[in-house]
Design a protein around this motif. Structure first.
Motif, PDB file in Angstrom:
ATOM      1  N   THR A 189     -24.354  -9.499  13.972  1.00 36.91           N
ATOM      2  CA  THR A 189     -25.251  -8.565  14.525  1.00 36.91           C
ATOM      3  C   THR A 189     -25.135  -7.558  13.252  1.00 36.91           C
ATOM      4  N   VAL A 190     -26.069  -6.669  13.067  1.00 38.62           N
ATOM      5  CA  VAL A 190     -25.981  -5.357  11.921  1.00 38.62           C
ATOM      6  C   VAL A 190     -24.847  -4.670  12.415  1.00 38.62           C
ATOM      7  N   GLN A 191     -24.492  -4.333  13.508  1.00 37.05           N
ATOM      8  CA  GLN A 191     -23.169  -3.725  13.881  1.00 37.05           C
ATOM      9  C   GLN A 191     -22.079  -4.455  13.563  1.00 37.05           C
ATOM     10  N   GLN A 192     -22.120  -5.689  14.066  1.00 35.30           N
ATOM     11  CA  GLN A 192     -20.813  -6.619  13.470  1.00 35.30           C
ATOM     12  C   GLN A 192     -20.577  -6.692  12.165  1.00 35.30           C
ATOM     13  N   THR A 193     -21.826  -6.877  11.243  1.00 33.04           N
ATOM     14  CA  THR A 193     -21.668  -6.773   9.915  1.00 33.04           C
ATOM     15  C   THR A 193     -20.944  -5.505   9.372  1.00 33.04           C
ATOM     16  N   ASP A 194     -21.306  -4.395   9.756  1.00 30.58           N
ATOM     17  CA  ASP A 194     -20.897  -3.317   9.410  1.00 30.58           C
ATOM     18  C   ASP A 194     -19.382  -3.072   9.580  1.00 30.58           C
ATOM     19  N   TRP A 195     -19.313  -3.500  10.700  1.00 24.60           N
ATOM     20  CA  TRP A 195     -17.725  -3.664  11.177  1.00 24.60           C
ATOM     21  C   TRP A 195     -16.628  -4.391  10.252  1.00 24.60           C
ATOM     22  N   ALA A 196     -17.212  -5.536  10.163  1.00 21.26           N
ATOM     23  CA  ALA A 196     -16.437  -6.471   9.177  1.00 21.26           C
ATOM     24  C   ALA A 196     -16.289  -6.002   7.873  1.00 21.26           C
ATOM     25  N   ILE A 197     -17.322  -5.550   7.111  1.00 27.88           N
ATOM     26  CA  ILE A 197     -17.220  -5.064   5.921  1.00 27.88           C
ATOM     27  C   ILE A 197     -16.317  -3.641   5.861  1.00 27.88           C
ATOM     28  N   GLU A 198     -16.384  -2.739   6.992  1.00 27.33           N
ATOM     29  CA  GLU A 198     -15.328  -1.911   7.022  1.00 27.33           C
ATOM     30  C   GLU A 198     -14.078  -2.127   7.225  1.00 27.33           C
ATOM     31  N   PHE A 199     -13.698  -3.056   8.112  1.00 26.11           N
ATOM     32  CA  PHE A 199     -12.445  -3.747   8.384  1.00 26.11           C
ATOM     33  C   PHE A 199     -11.848  -4.191   6.766  1.00 26.11           C
ATOM     34  N   CYS A 200     -12.690  -4.895   6.143  1.00 28.38           N
ATOM     35  CA  CYS A 200     -12.222  -5.456   4.869  1.00 28.38           C
ATOM     36  C   CYS A 200     -11.818  -4.423   3.930  1.00 28.38           C
ATOM     37  N   MET A 201     -12.797  -3.498   3.768  1.00 23.10           N
ATOM     38  CA  MET A 201     -12.452  -2.182   2.954  1.00 23.10           C
ATOM     39  C   MET A 201     -11.277  -1.349   3.401  1.00 23.10           C
ATOM     40  N   SER A 202     -10.987  -1.101   4.566  1.00 20.39           N
ATOM     41  CA  SER A 202      -9.990  -0.502   5.183  1.00 20.39           C
ATOM     42  C   SER A 202      -8.787  -1.241   4.769  1.00 20.39           C
ATOM     43  N   TRP A 203      -8.623  -2.404   5.172  1.00 17.99           N
ATOM     44  CA  TRP A 203      -7.445  -3.356   4.716  1.00 17.99           C
ATOM     45  C   TRP A 203      -7.301  -3.563   3.218  1.00 17.99           C
ATOM     46  N   ILE A 204      -8.209  -3.509   2.380  1.00 15.14           N
ATOM     47  CA  ILE A 204      -8.078  -3.798   0.989  1.00 15.14           C
ATOM     48  C   ILE A 204      -7.383  -2.274   0.780  1.00 15.14           C
ATOM     49  N   LYS A 205      -8.070  -1.397   0.956  1.00 11.66           N
ATOM     50  CA  LYS A 205      -7.554   0.032   0.591  1.00 11.66           C
ATOM     51  C   LYS A 205      -5.893   0.290   1.177  1.00 11.66           C
ATOM     52  N   GLY A 206      -5.665   0.038   2.177  1.00 11.35           N
ATOM     53  CA  GLY A 206      -4.340   0.080   2.690  1.00 11.35           C
ATOM     54  C   GLY A 206      -3.460  -0.798   1.764  1.00 11.35           C
ATOM     55  N   LEU A 207      -3.869  -2.075   1.549  1.00 11.59           N
ATOM     56  CA  LEU A 207      -2.671  -3.024   0.991  1.00 11.59           C
ATOM     57  C   LEU A 207      -2.391  -2.890  -0.521  1.00 11.59           C
ATOM     58  N   VAL A 208      -3.808  -2.150  -1.339  1.00  8.83           N
ATOM     59  CA  VAL A 208      -3.489  -1.568  -2.812  1.00  8.83           C
ATOM     60  C   VAL A 208      -2.734  -0.432  -2.882  1.00  8.83           C
TER      61      VAL A 208
END
Length: 203
Positions: free
Chosen positions: A181-200
């Protein structure tokens, strides 16, 4: 004439200061000025209720100010280094697909996350050549030698790749076509962004 010809070269007037320092200073001032102008542009877009945000050469739809300031803006600053160019490329593709209602934007966000994990594993010397997928690279980061992430963090990342990314990476056969869904897509993108930010940042 003979004296003029034999005069040593390079004895002209020298200006004080270091040319490299001057260039670095000019570059810093230019970047600071550009950052201020970008900030002003984004404030004006927000005040106009445009739900748009400029970053890293792109204007994207932005509906959540908190996500924008706490996740997106720090994310783009971190991945601007050439080391993370593939991460940057896939995440831009993900956002473009999301904003245009294109197909499977979360898949590209997951690619960006996987690339981040692989880059860290390889650059830290933890990659052994026997990896067959994202799970193995996650294990590299959580191994006893690395201890880059905790085991519970590894479980979260593996769960994301298994349940969110993998259904879009394989043909469904006779099963229904996977979709978020639109909401799930937003969550997935934000999840990836947040994890990438933390890992970097840890890197």
């Amino acid at each position: 004439m003979e004296k003029a010809k034999s005069r040593p070269r390079g004895t002209g007037i020298r200006l004080p200061g270091n040319a490299e320092d001057a260039l670095r200073s000019l570059n810093r001032k230019t970047n600071e000025s550009f950052a201020r102008q970008v900030s002003e542009l984004n404030v004006r877009l927000q005040q106009a209720g445009a739900n748009l945000h400029y970053h890293n050469g792109f204007i994207q739809i932005s509906e959540d100010i908190l996500v924008q300031t706490e996740i997106e803006e720090p994310f783009w600053r971190l991945v601007s280094d050439p080391m993370w160019k593939n991460v940057d490329t896939d995440m831009k593709e993900s956002l473009d697909l999301r904003d245009s209602r294109g197909r499977d934007p979360s898949w590209y966000a997951a690619r960006a996350l996987e690339s981040t994990i692989k880059i860290i594993s390889e650059n830290k010397g933890w990659t052994n050549g026997r990896e067959r997928g994202a799970h193995n690279y996650v294990d590299n980061l959580a191994s006893k030698n690395a201890k880059f992430i905790e085991f519970w963090e590894a479980d979260i990342l593996k769960g994301f790749f298994t349940n969110v990314r993998n259904p879009f990476g394989h043909g469904p056969g006779n099963a229904p076509m996977p979709a978020l869904t639109v909401q799930q897509t937003d969550w997935a993108i934000e999840f990836c962004m947040s994890w990438i930010k933390g890992l970097v940042r840890r890197y």
